[in-house]
Design an enzyme around this catalytic site. Structure first.
Site, PDB file in Angstrom:
ATOM      1  N   LYS A 179       0.874  -1.169   0.000  1.00 17.33           N
ATOM      2  CA  LYS A 179       0.000   0.000   0.000  1.00 17.33           C
ATOM      3  C   LYS A 179       0.910   1.218   0.000  1.00 17.33           C
ATOM      4  O   LYS A 179       1.905   1.237   0.717  1.00 17.33           O
ATOM      5  CB  LYS A 179      -0.871  -0.010   1.258  1.00 17.33           C
ATOM      6  CG  LYS A 179      -1.523   1.325   1.578  1.00 17.33           C
ATOM      7  CD  LYS A 179      -1.723   1.538   3.079  1.00 17.33           C
ATOM      8  CE  LYS A 179      -1.986   3.006   3.361  1.00 17.33           C
ATOM      9  NZ  LYS A 179      -2.343   3.263   4.757  1.00 17.33           N
TER      10      LYS A 179
ATOM     11  N   TRP B   1      -9.323  -0.002   2.228  1.00 23.52           N
ATOM     12  CA  TRP B   1     -10.343   0.693   3.032  1.00 23.52           C
ATOM     13  C   TRP B   1      -9.786   1.868   3.837  1.00 23.52           C
ATOM     14  O   TRP B   1     -10.299   2.204   4.890  1.00 23.52           O
ATOM     15  CB  TRP B   1     -11.088  -0.292   3.947  1.00 23.52           C
ATOM     16  CG  TRP B   1     -11.627  -1.486   3.219  1.00 23.52           C
ATOM     17  CD1 TRP B   1     -12.679  -1.493   2.339  1.00 23.52           C
ATOM     18  CD2 TRP B   1     -11.141  -2.830   3.289  1.00 23.52           C
ATOM     19  NE1 TRP B   1     -12.870  -2.777   1.860  1.00 23.52           N
ATOM     20  CE2 TRP B   1     -11.952  -3.618   2.415  1.00 23.52           C
ATOM     21  CE3 TRP B   1     -10.122  -3.458   3.995  1.00 23.52           C
ATOM     22  CZ2 TRP B   1     -11.757  -4.981   2.239  1.00 23.52           C
ATOM     23  CZ3 TRP B   1      -9.920  -4.816   3.812  1.00 23.52           C
ATOM     24  CH2 TRP B   1     -10.721  -5.562   2.944  1.00 23.52           C
ATOM     25  N   HIS B   2      -8.730   2.494   3.330  1.00 20.15           N
ATOM     26  CA  HIS B   2      -8.113   3.623   4.032  1.00 20.15           C
ATOM     27  C   HIS B   2      -8.465   4.954   3.369  1.00 20.15           C
ATOM     28  O   HIS B   2      -7.683   5.908   3.425  1.00 20.15           O
ATOM     29  CB  HIS B   2      -6.587   3.451   4.091  1.00 20.15           C
ATOM     30  CG  HIS B   2      -6.149   2.266   4.891  1.00 20.15           C
ATOM     31  ND1 HIS B   2      -4.828   1.848   4.954  1.00 20.15           N
ATOM     32  CD2 HIS B   2      -6.848   1.395   5.664  1.00 20.15           C
ATOM     33  CE1 HIS B   2      -4.740   0.773   5.730  1.00 20.15           C
ATOM     34  NE2 HIS B   2      -5.963   0.481   6.159  1.00 20.15           N
ATOM     35  N   TYR B   3      -9.626   5.030   2.744  1.00 20.88           N
ATOM     36  CA  TYR B   3     -10.001   6.271   2.060  1.00 20.88           C
ATOM     37  C   TYR B   3     -10.258   7.398   3.071  1.00 20.88           C
ATOM     38  O   TYR B   3     -10.642   7.148   4.216  1.00 20.88           O
ATOM     39  CB  TYR B   3     -11.213   6.050   1.147  1.00 20.88           C
ATOM     40  CG  TYR B   3     -12.422   5.424   1.804  1.00 20.88           C
ATOM     41  CD1 TYR B   3     -13.397   6.209   2.412  1.00 20.88           C
ATOM     42  CD2 TYR B   3     -12.600   4.045   1.810  1.00 20.88           C
ATOM     43  CE1 TYR B   3     -14.508   5.639   3.006  1.00 20.88           C
ATOM     44  CE2 TYR B   3     -13.715   3.457   2.403  1.00 20.88           C
ATOM     45  CZ  TYR B   3     -14.658   4.266   2.997  1.00 20.88           C
ATOM     46  OH  TYR B   3     -15.760   3.709   3.598  1.00 20.88           O
ATOM     47  N   HIS B   4     -10.033   8.614   2.625  1.00 18.41           N
ATOM     48  CA  HIS B   4     -10.090   9.770   3.525  1.00 18.41           C
ATOM     49  C   HIS B   4     -10.293  11.037   2.705  1.00 18.41           C
ATOM     50  O   HIS B   4     -10.291  11.000   1.476  1.00 18.41           O
ATOM     51  CB  HIS B   4      -8.792   9.867   4.351  1.00 18.41           C
ATOM     52  CG  HIS B   4      -7.551   9.867   3.502  1.00 18.41           C
ATOM     53  ND1 HIS B   4      -6.983   8.709   3.022  1.00 18.41           N
ATOM     54  CD2 HIS B   4      -6.789  10.879   3.024  1.00 18.41           C
ATOM     55  CE1 HIS B   4      -5.915   8.996   2.293  1.00 18.41           C
ATOM     56  NE2 HIS B   4      -5.779  10.311   2.272  1.00 18.41           N
TER      57      HIS B   4
END
Length: 544
Positions: A377, A477-480
């Site tokens: 990532k 799933w680390h969207y921001h």
């Protein structure tokens, strides 16, 4: 915890928090010590649901597409299938459990008080963080990373340090998940009301005879559709705080009339404040994985080891198949059941393609599930996109575009990350967990083809790592973003241009913190709760 159907039609509190997620639970627990707090969560309770609490059932909640699922699937305009939480505890109820702090450089850049940050992390860790038990496969990945030059060996630590480390986990030694909801154990029960299945439809603003709009209440509906209103008590320090996540927070702002005026008018929403940056600068850290079949049985593990490189890529790994314990044929966090379909390029990930991949996965023999995925990532990322309303309903997903790899530096970091994974696979410590006759190139082709088989039918040697990164991109799933500090909120997380409204969650981040953000999102809830109470009272009041 109460079902919202039991709540009064009208109620009053010092603080109203919208979203009982990763940050909202920590925030509510803290504020309840010295004020009356209402915590509104659109989902249900995580307790008593083995699909959430059990390590062995990882992925089951993410593959549940029912209206009452703790996970709500969405597909970005990029074509990558993703998920948002709909449960008390938020994303900490769905994720792979890795617990690790942000770097000291990140803390300094954001401008947080490092002492209070450290105290807030420790507050979180006392309830939800554990040292993982390392098995042979994870140990081989760790030692392979060290041989590949991701040094030094930093051992077990929550800290973000260049090199290779074993991080924390929110799964205890018995395989039970501990979520942000557990932080509510810190709360003052007399100061906190937690309502489940309470969907907030809009923030109410007072605008008459005021220099700028003032948030003073919310409208929410319970599971039966009945409408309720909650208002702030009188007092200059009382506030509404949105903690609905990177999709939910900008969405709720827009539904409440704060956002790009042209877009709001297109949805017949009365404009309270024209704020063109709401929903802008959305990012999701792209994840790419390489599947490595193993001649030996491997333990079932989620993320435990991370290699923190100097070039901005993080290497992590997960092994074993969930079926080993639960009887399900599944690839865990890389399963097409949860939308992780790296075997076709993003735009081709149709429902039919998913169904075909699931059917193929179910037909594989047991040996095809023996192995693990080594992932990378990238940090940041630099590439950004945007979010727009699709409908006027808070239950519907907004439209979101992340623009994966739009910026060349993001793509270069992925390529370097995949190259590091190749070195790990070819390392001496990892050699017993791979087949000698399968080259790294064949493994890449295997990962990019359907179904995942032990023997690839062909290898496209002309495919570059650039193409591999673009074609196999998934989410971790680390969207921001969407309500970032400096554009939508100020450095105290107050929404710019209105009064009595803050946003405290991952939507405010300019970059994802650490290798995995959940620790920092929980920390932020505690950190800002303490700061808000400091603003509310003098030091003497707090001491008393």
């Amino acid at each position: 915890m109460l079902n919202a159907t039991s709540s009064p039609t009208i109620s009053y509190y010092d603080y109203i928090i919208v979203g009982g997620g990763t940050s909202g639970c920590a925030l509510a627990a803290t504020l309840s010590q010295n004020a009356s707090v209402l915590l509104l969560e659109r989902g249900g309770s995580p307790y008593g649901n083995p699909n959430i609490t059990s390590l062995d059932k990882f992925g089951a909640a993410l593959s549940d597409l029912s209206p009452t699922s703790p996970s709500q699937r969405f597909i970005s305009e990029d074509g990558v299938i993703n998920a948002r939480a709909r449960v008390l505890g938020g994303g900490s109820c769905l994720n792979a459990g890795f617990y690790t702090r942000a770097s000291s450089e990140y803390v300094r850049a954001v401008g947080w008080d490092s002492r209070l940050v450290n105290e807030s992390y420790q507050w979180v860790e006392q309830r939800v963080a554990f040292k993982p038990e390392m098995g042979p496969w994870q140990s081989a990945v760790r030692d392979g990373l060290l041989e590949a030059g991701v040094v030094p060996n930093n051992g077990f630590t929550y800290d973000h340090l260049h090199g290779t480390k074993v991080g924390g986990t929110i799964f205890d030694p018995n395989g039970n998940r501990h979520t942000a909801a557990d932080l509510l154990e810190y709360a003052n029960p007399g100061g906190l009301t937690v309502l489940l299945h309470a969907t907030v439809h809009r923030i109410l603003f007072a605008t008459k005879a005021r220099p700028k709009p003032v948030a003073h209440g919310v409208v929410y509906r319970d599971a039966s559709g009945a409408k309720h209103r909650a208002f702030l008590n009188r007092g200059l320090k009382n506030e509404i705080i949105i903690s609905s996540g990177a999709l939910g927070s900008p969405q709720l702002l827009m539904l409440s009339g704060v956002g790009p005026a042209q877009q709001l008018r297109a949805h017949n929403i009365t404009v309270v404040l024209d704020q063109p940056m709401v929903g802008q600068l959305m990012s999701d850290n792209p994840m790419n994985a390489v599947f490595v079949p193993s001649p030996l049985p491997v333990e079932v593990s989620l993320i435990q080891v991370v290699g923190i490189t100097q070039f901005g890529s993080y290497i992590e790994a997960a092994s074993g198949a969930n079926f080993a314990v639960s009887g399900q044929r599944d690839y865990g966090m890389f399963s097409p059941k949860i939308g992780q379909l790296s075997t076709v390029p993003p735009k081709q990930r149709t429902p039919e393609a998913l169904a075909k991949a699931i059917e193929q996965m179910n037909s594989l023999d047991e040996q095809a599930f023996q192995g693990g995925f080594i992932i990378e990532k990238i940090t940041g990322p630099i590439s950004t996109g945007h979010l727009e309303l699709r409908t006027n309903s808070p239950d519907d997903n907004p439209s979101v575009t992340f623009n994966y790899f739009k910026e060349p530096q993001d793509l270069q970091r992925c390529v370097e990350g995949i190259s590091t994974i190749e070195k790990v696979i070819e390392s001496r410590p990892f050699s017993k967990f791979r087949f000698d006759f399968m080259s790294v190139g064949q493994l890449l082709n295997l990962t990019a083809s359907a179904p995942v088989n032990l023997l690839p039918k062909h290898y496209n040697s002309s495919q570059s790592l650039d193409d591999f990164c673009k074609d196999t991109v998934m989410t971790i799933w680390h969207y921001h973003g969407g309500c970032q500090v400096g554009s939508v909120v100020d450095h105290d997380y107050k929404v710019i241009g209105v009064d009595a409204l803050r946003i405290i969650d991952g939507s405010t981040f300019n970059a994802s913190p650490g290798t995995n953000p959940q620790a920092t999102v929980m920390m932020l809830g505690r950190y800002m709760g303490v700061n808000i109470l400091r603003e509310r009272f003098t030091n003497e009041d707090l001491e008393n």
